[in-house]
Design a protein around this motif. Sequence first.
Motif, PDB file in Angstrom:
ATOM      1  N   VAL A 140       0.815  -1.215   0.000  1.00  0.00           N
ATOM      2  CA  VAL A 140       0.000   0.000   0.000  1.00  0.00           C
ATOM      3  C   VAL A 140       0.851   1.268   0.000  1.00  0.00           C
ATOM      4  N   SER A 141       2.111   1.140   0.361  1.00  0.00           N
ATOM      5  CA  SER A 141       3.029   2.274   0.344  1.00  0.00           C
ATOM      6  C   SER A 141       4.429   1.747   0.039  1.00  0.00           C
ATOM      7  N   ILE A 142       5.133   2.456  -0.834  1.00  0.00           N
ATOM      8  CA  ILE A 142       6.499   2.071  -1.198  1.00  0.00           C
ATOM      9  C   ILE A 142       7.370   3.319  -1.149  1.00  0.00           C
ATOM     10  N   VAL A 143       8.493   3.222  -0.409  1.00  0.00           N
ATOM     11  CA  VAL A 143       9.442   4.330  -0.308  1.00  0.00           C
ATOM     12  C   VAL A 143      10.824   3.776  -0.632  1.00  0.00           C
ATOM     13  N   PRO A 144      11.497   4.327  -1.648  1.00  0.00           N
ATOM     14  CA  PRO A 144      12.858   3.874  -1.971  1.00  0.00           C
ATOM     15  C   PRO A 144      13.807   4.188  -0.823  1.00  0.00           C
ATOM     16  N   LEU A 145      14.756   3.286  -0.580  1.00  0.00           N
ATOM     17  CA  LEU A 145      15.747   3.503   0.480  1.00  0.00           C
ATOM     18  C   LEU A 145      17.059   4.071  -0.054  1.00  0.00           C
ATOM     19  N   ARG A 146      17.300   3.931  -1.349  1.00  0.00           N
ATOM     20  CA  ARG A 146      18.543   4.430  -1.940  1.00  0.00           C
ATOM     21  C   ARG A 146      18.333   5.866  -2.389  1.00  0.00           C
ATOM     22  N   SER A 147      19.210   6.771  -1.976  1.00  0.00           N
ATOM     23  CA  SER A 147      19.043   8.189  -2.313  1.00  0.00           C
ATOM     24  C   SER A 147      19.116   8.437  -3.817  1.00  0.00           C
ATOM     25  N   GLY A 148      19.840   7.610  -4.538  1.00  0.00           N
ATOM     26  CA  GLY A 148      19.974   7.778  -5.987  1.00  0.00           C
ATOM     27  C   GLY A 148      18.971   6.981  -6.794  1.00  0.00           C
ATOM     28  N   PHE A 149      17.915   6.495  -6.162  1.00  0.00           N
ATOM     29  CA  PHE A 149      16.921   5.683  -6.871  1.00  0.00           C
ATOM     30  C   PHE A 149      16.295   6.473  -8.013  1.00  0.00           C
ATOM     31  N   LYS A 150      16.217   5.818  -9.178  1.00  0.00           N
ATOM     32  CA  LYS A 150      15.510   6.377 -10.320  1.00  0.00           C
ATOM     33  C   LYS A 150      14.379   5.418 -10.674  1.00  0.00           C
ATOM     34  N   PRO A 151      13.185   5.925 -10.893  1.00  0.00           N
ATOM     35  CA  PRO A 151      12.093   5.047 -11.321  1.00  0.00           C
ATOM     36  C   PRO A 151      12.454   4.344 -12.620  1.00  0.00           C
ATOM     37  N   ALA A 152      11.851   3.197 -12.850  1.00  0.00           N
ATOM     38  CA  ALA A 152      12.177   2.360 -14.005  1.00  0.00           C
ATOM     39  C   ALA A 152      12.067   3.111 -15.321  1.00  0.00           C
ATOM     40  N   ILE A 153      11.054   3.961 -15.483  1.00  0.00           N
ATOM     41  CA  ILE A 153      10.868   4.636 -16.771  1.00  0.00           C
ATOM     42  C   ILE A 153      12.054   5.540 -17.107  1.00  0.00           C
ATOM     43  N   GLU A 154      12.663   6.158 -16.099  1.00  0.00           N
ATOM     44  CA  GLU A 154      13.822   7.014 -16.363  1.00  0.00           C
ATOM     45  C   GLU A 154      14.996   6.199 -16.883  1.00  0.00           C
ATOM     46  N   SER A 155      15.261   5.063 -16.253  1.00  0.00           N
ATOM     47  CA  SER A 155      16.356   4.196 -16.707  1.00  0.00           C
ATOM     48  C   SER A 155      16.050   3.617 -18.082  1.00  0.00           C
ATOM     49  N   LEU A 156      14.790   3.264 -18.322  1.00  0.00           N
ATOM     50  CA  LEU A 156      14.409   2.716 -19.628  1.00  0.00           C
ATOM     51  C   LEU A 156      14.579   3.748 -20.733  1.00  0.00           C
ATOM     52  N   LYS A 157      14.205   4.986 -20.467  1.00  0.00           N
ATOM     53  CA  LYS A 157      14.372   6.042 -21.479  1.00  0.00           C
ATOM     54  C   LYS A 157      15.842   6.254 -21.806  1.00  0.00           C
ATOM     55  N   GLU A 158      16.699   6.208 -20.794  1.00  0.00           N
ATOM     56  CA  GLU A 158      18.139   6.300 -21.035  1.00  0.00           C
ATOM     57  C   GLU A 158      18.621   5.112 -21.854  1.00  0.00           C
ATOM     58  N   PHE A 159      18.184   3.914 -21.472  1.00  0.00           N
ATOM     59  CA  PHE A 159      18.595   2.681 -22.150  1.00  0.00           C
ATOM     60  C   PHE A 159      18.196   2.688 -23.623  1.00  0.00           C
ATOM     61  N   TYR A 160      16.969   3.123 -23.912  1.00  0.00           N
ATOM     62  CA  TYR A 160      16.463   3.132 -25.284  1.00  0.00           C
ATOM     63  C   TYR A 160      16.795   4.425 -26.033  1.00  0.00           C
ATOM     64  N   GLY A 161      17.467   5.364 -25.377  1.00  0.00           N
ATOM     65  CA  GLY A 161      17.849   6.603 -26.043  1.00  0.00           C
ATOM     66  C   GLY A 161      16.685   7.525 -26.324  1.00  0.00           C
ATOM     67  N   VAL A 162      15.665   7.494 -25.463  1.00  0.00           N
ATOM     68  CA  VAL A 162      14.515   8.367 -25.634  1.00  0.00           C
ATOM     69  C   VAL A 162      14.830   9.703 -24.978  1.00  0.00           C
ATOM     70  N   LYS A 163      14.734  10.756 -25.755  1.00  0.00           N
ATOM     71  CA  LYS A 163      15.021  12.099 -25.240  1.00  0.00           C
ATOM     72  C   LYS A 163      13.847  12.599 -24.411  1.00  0.00           C
ATOM     73  N   PRO A 164      14.133  13.295 -23.309  1.00  0.00           N
ATOM     74  CA  PRO A 164      13.031  13.855 -22.519  1.00  0.00           C
ATOM     75  C   PRO A 164      12.305  14.934 -23.327  1.00  0.00           C
ATOM     76  N   ALA A 165      11.003  15.017 -23.106  1.00  0.00           N
ATOM     77  CA  ALA A 165      10.193  16.026 -23.804  1.00  0.00           C
ATOM     78  C   ALA A 165      10.550  17.405 -23.277  1.00  0.00           C
ATOM     79  N   THR A 166      10.655  18.372 -24.187  1.00  0.00           N
ATOM     80  CA  THR A 166      10.919  19.742 -23.768  1.00  0.00           C
ATOM     81  C   THR A 166       9.650  20.553 -23.908  1.00  0.00           C
ATOM     82  N   SER A 167       9.503  21.519 -23.016  1.00  0.00           N
ATOM     83  CA  SER A 167       8.277  22.317 -23.085  1.00  0.00           C
ATOM     84  C   SER A 167       8.525  23.678 -23.672  1.00  0.00           C
TER      85      SER A 167
END
Length: 167
Positions: A140-167
């Motif tokens: 019901v609640s999840i808190v990362p313990l590692r200060s450098g934790f990145k959610p999976a989508i961020e690592s996946l975008k880096e892995f696949y070379g997806v550029k972040p959207a700019t506004s």
Amino acid sequence: MEEYEKATTVMCTVIGMDYANNLSYRACSLCERTLPDTLNDTLCKFCHNNAAAAAAASSSSSKRLFRILVSIATDTKVLNVMCFDRAARVLFGCSADDFFHFSKLHPFAASNAAKILEGEMFRMTLSRPKNGNAQHLRAVSIVPLRSGFKPAIESLKEFYGVKPATS
């Protein structure tokens, strides 16, 4: 599961994720009840929200919500826990709709997300399911313990070379 009669917080490590089954399901955008995955079935049988009416109003009658079975290890045991949308968003860093569309473009995204999350440590609050037929504890609640934790989508975008959207 007897020892988890009420909500219990544990420190744990993710040791696996069931990515073979869908990581998400379709739900009514109004009442959040489960809908069939076929797009032909557009009417929610509970609140009668209709996709045709929603399309005319340029809003969606359905959305995707996460439902992920995760294996975790505490200091004393290994458990399988179900992570629904709110908790799973911490792991993935995006909505289930966004991950679903990302996965359509990158077919191995789910298996790679499982690899990315394996070994990550979290503080999870677990509770018994309210549904008597359910098999697994709920995160019901999840808190990362590692200060450098990145959610999976961020690592996946880096892995696949997806550029972040700019506004």
